[in-house]
Design an enzyme around this catalytic site. Structure first.
Site, PDB file in Angstrom:
ATOM      1  N   ASP A   1       0.871  -1.181   0.000  1.00  0.00           N
ATOM      2  CA  ASP A   1       0.000   0.000   0.000  1.00  0.00           C
ATOM      3  C   ASP A   1       0.902   1.223   0.000  1.00  0.00           C
ATOM      4  OD1 ASP A   1      -1.886   2.125   0.785  1.00  0.00           O
ATOM      5  OD2 ASP A   1      -3.244   0.466   1.257  1.00  0.00           O
TER       6      ASP A   1
ATOM      7  N   ASP B   1      13.749 -43.394  17.102  1.00  0.00           N
ATOM      8  CA  ASP B   1      14.112 -44.805  17.163  1.00  0.00           C
ATOM      9  C   ASP B   1      13.381 -45.457  18.324  1.00  0.00           C
ATOM     10  OD1 ASP B   1      16.196 -46.796  15.962  1.00  0.00           O
ATOM     11  OD2 ASP B   1      16.306 -47.108  18.132  1.00  0.00           O
TER      12      ASP B   1
ATOM     13  N   GLU C   1      13.594 -50.115  12.913  1.00  0.00           N
ATOM     14  CA  GLU C   1      12.671 -49.459  13.847  1.00  0.00           C
ATOM     15  C   GLU C   1      12.924 -47.966  13.915  1.00  0.00           C
ATOM     16  OE1 GLU C   1      16.120 -51.095  16.368  1.00  0.00           O
ATOM     17  OE2 GLU C   1      15.023 -51.634  14.551  1.00  0.00           O
TER      18      GLU C   1
END
Length: 486
Positions: free
Chosen positions: A24, A353, A396
């Site tokens: 603006d 993990d 895992e």
């Protein structure tokens, strides 16, 4: 078991999310908007001219742009056209905020690609609701675009573009007379599309019965009040909850001056707002233009979802957990890092993990271990945002990437992931036993603190932090920074 979350901040400052560029040429207007947005926890950036705006966009890509129509050096419509013609910036939402009440100027702005045109003085409630709606859509766009680009890097070609069939649009009006008027006006704007008048029960029935052959609706136009006040908004919520109509474009036809209704409609999931009467040619043009634009976006997202689903099915999903695999995660992570550098944003990498997973396999068997991994993957996924990525990184071990995330936010998310695994026991496949599992987490932060740091280095840092977590008692979060970090 008590959860221990250890977070080292080392003087890192926490910033706001949602970068909004205010353009603006009147300083007072910029400052007023800046205060309003900062109070709403956005990060406002200001530009006083068109050229300043273009420079700011190139330097630090915003999430949304609030653009005045009449600037000193160039017209807001011309800026909007420039952005929409540039593939790099074309999907950034643009809201024109102007004191110009000329209907043709409004149409010109929409034709140029503006997502909405709001009058000055701006209504705070409507502005913030519209911003929330557009930012949600932008995040969805970016998520699919990012995943699509990652598939391209993996060697999967983009699916063939589907021929744009005529759209099927359902109109749910408050009474038959208004419905007939809506249909007549829209047919003049969209002569090749099928436009049906529906009752609300008809809409729910077709949403439920729609099948893959395409007998569902691509878009709905709904009045907010049907036989009862607010009934149209409740119908929209129902349509959003059903799998066959969830991705339809939904526009709410709102009478002027209903600011509360407008805000609620946008927050409940309306894609756009239409004038509630299409009698004037300009209003009919605006309604048709907005509907066409939302239909185009719906088709594009449908195509991206189809391409993504096929690519993931072929090569990037871990068959046990349903998560992404390492092959997908690494190039996607590189893309997150690249885009974070360009946008001057932070992102976080978590390595998770399972604690003492070998003892689970040894005690209960590998089938039990697999079921534990599946449940852990499910719990982790439910806690993450749509823009985040989670992958099974091996055995895992899981990897989580959090784009556009500060250190404090990442620490909070990591702590929550620990808790959600620990809190409830996991049932085993024999239906007689259950166990409590925990995860250890290591984390590293990339982005603004060291933009040259590679993804491989960040993964090594997160892995080293994981080792600290394991060594100091497990079931906790450790966050390390690079030795050369400021």
């Amino acid at each position: 078991m008590m959860l221990k979350t250890t977070v080292f901040f080392e003087g890192v400052s926490v910033g706001m999310v949602g970068k909004i560029l205010i353009v603006d040429d009147v300083a007072t207007n910029r400052i007023v908007l800046k205060v309003k947005l900062a109070n709403a926890r956005y990060q406002p950036v200001m530009a006083a001219s068109g050229q300043e705006a273009l420079d700011a966009i190139a330097r630090d890509t915003p999430d949304l742009i609030l653009l005045d129509l009449d600037l000193g050096d160039m017209n807001g419509i011309d800026i909007c056209k420039k952005l929409k013609q540039n593939p790099k910036y074309s999907r950034i939402p643009v809201v024109i905020v102007t004191a110009n009440t000329d209907r043709q100027a409004r149409l010109d702005a929409l034709h140029a690609g503006a997502d909405d045109v709001l009058p000055k003085p701006v209504d705070d409630q409507i502005l913030l609701a519209r911003m929330r709606s557009l930012l949600r859509a932008y995040e969805q766009d970016e998520e699919l675009r990012l995943r699509d680009a990652t598939l391209m890097e993996l060697g999967f070609a983009e699916g063939p573009a589907n021929f744009a069939q005529p759209a099927r649009i359902g109109l749910i009006a408050p009474n038959p007379e208004i419905g007939v008027n809506w249909r007549a006006a829209l047919r003049r704007q969209m002569p090749h599309d099928r436009i049906d008048l529906l009752g609300q029960h008809d809409a729910l029935n077709v949403a439920t019965q729609a099948n893959e052959s395409g007998c569902g609706y691509d878009a709905f136009v709904i009045a907010p009040d049907l036989s009862m006040p607010g009934e149209g908004l409740r119908l929209m919520s129902e349509l959003r909850s059903r799998s066959r109509s969830r991705h339809a474009a939904i526009c709410i036809a709102v009478p002027p001056g209903r600011r509360d209704t407008i805000a609620v409609a946008l927050d409940l999931g309306a894609d756009d707002l239409l004038p509630d009467t299409f009698s004037a040619p300009e209003l009919a043009q605006e309604a048709g233009l907005r509907l066409k634009r939302n239909l185009a976006r719906k088709r594009r997202l449908d195509q991206q979802r189809a391409t993504l689903a096929e690519g993931l099915r072929l090569a990037t999903i871990d068959p046990l957990t349903g998560l992404f695999n390492r092959r997908y995660a690494l190039p996607h992570l590189n893309r997150i890092a690249s885009e974070s550098r360009q946008a001057n944003r932070d992102f976080a990498i978590l390595i998770l993990d399972m604690d003492r997973f070998k003892s689970i396999n040894d005690t209960f068997g590998h089938a039990a271990g697999d079921s534990v991994l599946v449940e852990v993957a499910k719990r982790l996924s439910q806690e993450l945002r749509a823009s985040d990525i989670i992958a099974r990184f091996g055995g895992e071990e899981f990897l989580v990437a959090l784009p556009n995330t500060s250190l404090e936010q990442a620490g909070q998310i990591a702590g929550r992931l620990c808790r959600v695994i620990e809190q409830q026991p996991i049932a085993l496949p024999d239906n007689h036993n259950s166990l409590r599992a925990t995860v250890s987490i290591g984390m590293a932060l990339g982005g603004t603190s060291d933009p040259d740091r590679s993804v491989d280095t960040l993964i090594e840092m997160a892995d080293r932090a994981l080792m600290y977590s394991k060594a100091h008692g497990r079931n906790q979060v450790r966050i390390l920074r690079a030795p050369n970090a400021a």
